[in-house]
Write a protein that holds these residues in place. Structure first.
Motif, PDB file in Angstrom:
ATOM      1  N   TYR A   4       1.061  -1.193  -0.074  1.00  0.00           N
ATOM      2  CA  TYR A   4       0.018   0.287  -0.178  1.00  0.00           C
ATOM      3  C   TYR A   4       1.125   0.995   0.039  1.00  0.00           C
ATOM      4  CZ  TYR A   4      -4.132  -2.425   1.015  1.00  0.00           C
ATOM      5  OH  TYR A   4      -5.388  -3.802   0.884  1.00  0.00           O
ATOM      6  N   VAL A   6      -0.304   5.289   1.311  1.00  0.00           N
ATOM      7  CA  VAL A   6      -0.911   6.103   1.459  1.00  0.00           C
ATOM      8  C   VAL A   6      -0.606   7.586   1.793  1.00  0.00           C
ATOM      9  CG1 VAL A   6      -1.595   6.280   3.598  1.00  0.00           C
ATOM     10  CG2 VAL A   6      -1.717   4.094   2.404  1.00  0.00           C
ATOM     11  N   THR A   7      -1.199   8.214   1.949  1.00  0.00           N
ATOM     12  CA  THR A   7      -0.958  10.043   1.439  1.00  0.00           C
ATOM     13  C   THR A   7      -1.955  10.071   2.402  1.00  0.00           C
ATOM     14  OG1 THR A   7      -0.787  10.071  -0.516  1.00  0.00           O
ATOM     15  CG2 THR A   7      -0.313  11.522   0.685  1.00  0.00           C
ATOM     16  N   GLY A  60       1.069  16.120   2.389  1.00  0.00           N
ATOM     17  CA  GLY A  60       0.800  14.952   1.853  1.00  0.00           C
ATOM     18  C   GLY A  60       2.042  13.896   1.723  1.00  0.00           C
ATOM     19  N   PRO A  73      -8.620  -0.150  -1.278  1.00  0.00           N
ATOM     20  CA  PRO A  73      -8.296   1.225  -0.992  1.00  0.00           C
ATOM     21  C   PRO A  73      -8.901   1.936  -0.657  1.00  0.00           C
ATOM     22  CG  PRO A  73      -7.537   0.841  -3.045  1.00  0.00           C
ATOM     23  CD  PRO A  73      -8.049  -0.454  -2.693  1.00  0.00           C
ATOM     24  N   ALA A  74     -10.802   2.094  -0.677  1.00  0.00           N
ATOM     25  CA  ALA A  74     -11.750   2.968   0.224  1.00  0.00           C
ATOM     26  C   ALA A  74     -11.941   1.906   1.745  1.00  0.00           C
ATOM     27  CB  ALA A  74     -13.040   3.384  -0.033  1.00  0.00           C
ATOM     28  N   LEU A  77      -8.641   3.066   3.778  1.00  0.00           N
ATOM     29  CA  LEU A  77      -8.667   4.633   3.931  1.00  0.00           C
ATOM     30  C   LEU A  77     -10.105   4.805   5.464  1.00  0.00           C
ATOM     31  CD1 LEU A  77      -8.694   7.750   1.967  1.00  0.00           C
ATOM     32  CD2 LEU A  77     -10.301   7.058   3.671  1.00  0.00           C
ATOM     33  N   LEU A  91      -5.796  10.742   3.609  1.00  0.00           N
ATOM     34  CA  LEU A  91      -5.587  11.701   2.683  1.00  0.00           C
ATOM     35  C   LEU A  91      -6.672  10.051   1.323  1.00  0.00           C
ATOM     36  CD1 LEU A  91      -3.534  14.280   2.611  1.00  0.00           C
ATOM     37  CD2 LEU A  91      -6.176  14.518   3.474  1.00  0.00           C
ATOM     38  N   ASP A  92      -5.622   9.691   1.083  1.00  0.00           N
ATOM     39  CA  ASP A  92      -5.780   8.650  -0.027  1.00  0.00           C
ATOM     40  C   ASP A  92      -4.565   7.425   0.429  1.00  0.00           C
ATOM     41  OD1 ASP A  92      -6.110   8.902  -2.200  1.00  0.00           O
ATOM     42  OD2 ASP A  92      -3.883   8.080  -3.080  1.00  0.00           O
ATOM     43  N   ALA A  94      -3.886   3.846  -2.250  1.00  0.00           N
ATOM     44  CA  ALA A  94      -3.625   3.284  -3.790  1.00  0.00           C
ATOM     45  C   ALA A  94      -3.387   1.645  -3.130  1.00  0.00           C
ATOM     46  CB  ALA A  94      -3.142   4.119  -3.958  1.00  0.00           C
TER      47      ALA A  94
END
Lengths: 252, 252
Positions: A4, A6-7, A60, A73-74, A77, A91-92, A94
């Motif tokens: 993963y 992750v931001t 970020g 991913p969701a 998060l 924030l994000d 992926a």
């Protein structure tokens, strides 16, 4: 295992920096504890794009880790955010190639530095800006910023304590914006890498140039002398934000 | 003795409210200590326009005091600011009539309440907004705000603990602004006086109306029933700002 990327954003005020340290509240420590809880493991390791000091913020920051199993991913998060304190926001998320590493894959970083002008410290900005109450000539600062762009030896702008010996870095962009409504200057620096405290030392030097205490082109001299004693100032941590970490698209 | 009117801003996060309390860091306590130091007196008393709770901010709180001797306003401003911590800023100093009293002379107040929208708490706003992650229909909120304007009995909107028995107040203006760029709603309330926690209870009720959990015109019912149990919510202190205190010009 799933890799993963992750931001995240964090307010650095109440952290002893990004990097995990015993008996200290750190960003890495808080996130590792959340992932240990999610995976029911005693410990969990994440890699960050780099450290930020105590009081330094992130808009970020990027971390990477290998997760046992695969969450959409969701869902990752939502799960991470549910375990974060109020001063960290995920924030994000992926899913990336197994070879992706937040630090080693990074190709560049962008930092923001906010300087609050005005005679007195605005109570609402004290934790989120550096305060500079003296006269500044922004035209002089722009001249100096142009000297920064390019590939230079930044030995004069590296705090002692770093273990890195190669101090040549490339700055792609160095800009200042006058935010008159908020009575602020906003510096942005985009480069392929930054040494320990480098942005804060650059900002302190830029403010000295803007105030007339250094010649406009003093950066050229400072690159040549390679002497940290010649660029003494360090702007406060509170004004600094890690804004963006850049990766080649094909790593993701 | 010279009577001073002083306008100040503070970040309420690290104060146990405005009003002096033993063994607590308060705004009044910090300013009184500064004036005691300036006057070489063991204690010093100031009058505030009113209390703010712990975590509540001020953009324009007003205090008044009698000072032994006479300092020019600019000198008083510089002297006070030099003794203030970073979370208080003295904005303005005026010499006023001896009869001026920050609380008794006040004719009205304006409060701002900032609501951060979005699913998760923005780390940089957690101390400076109330967070509301649910659906809101701003058109419904505007209908409800129109019901607020005028003279009403606010018994349903007063936290217990107040000693004031007359709970009739007049609201001159009650507005909401959508700040889309910052993903915020900003409420402003201008009235002749506000009861304990009243703005925070009004905001909580307005958000419930905006979310559809109360009828649009529920304020009319709540004015009539005079029952705090009917308006249960209280929006967080972190979103509230005392913005302006109004005085008749001839008092100054």
């Amino acid at each position: 295992m799933t890799q993963y990327k992750v931001t995240l954003a964090y307010d650095g005020t109440n952290f002893a920096g990004y990097q995990v340290q015993p008996h200290q509240r750190t960003v890495q420590g808080v996130i590792q504890a959340a992932l240990a809880k999610m995976t029911k493991q005693p410990t969990f390791h994440i890699d960050g794009s780099g450290r930020t000091d105590s009081g330094v913020h992130a808009l970020g920051q990027v971390i990477s880790f290998a997760y046992p199993g695969r969450l959409a991913p969701a869902s990752m998060l939502a799960a991470l955010n549910s375990l974060m304190p109020l001063d960290i926001e995920i924030l994000d998320v992926a899913i990336v190639a197994d070879s992706f590493h937040a630090r080693y894959s990074a190709r560049g970083k962008r930092y923001l530095y906010r300087v609050a002008l005005g005679k007195y410290t605005d109570p609402f900005k004290r934790l989120y800006t550096g305060h500079y109450p003296y006269r500044l000539d922004v035209a002089r600062i722009r001249v100096a910023l142009a000297d920064l762009v390019g590939t230079h030896d930044f030995t004069s702008f590296a705090a002692s304590g770093g273990v890195i010996t190669d101090k040549v870095r490339t700055i792609y962009e160095a800009t200042v914006t006058e935010d008159a409504a908020n009575h602020e200057l906003r510096f942005e620096f985009y480069g392929n890498g930054f040494l320990y405290n480098m942005v804060r030392i650059l900002v302190a030097t830029l403010l000295e140039i803007g105030n007339g205490r250094r010649p406009e082109h003093d950066f050229l001299r400072l690159f040549a002398v390679k002497d940290r004693q010649q660029a003494r100032g360090t702007a406060p941590a509170s004004g600094l934000y890690l804004k963006t970490v850049y990766y080649p698209e094909d790593d993701e």
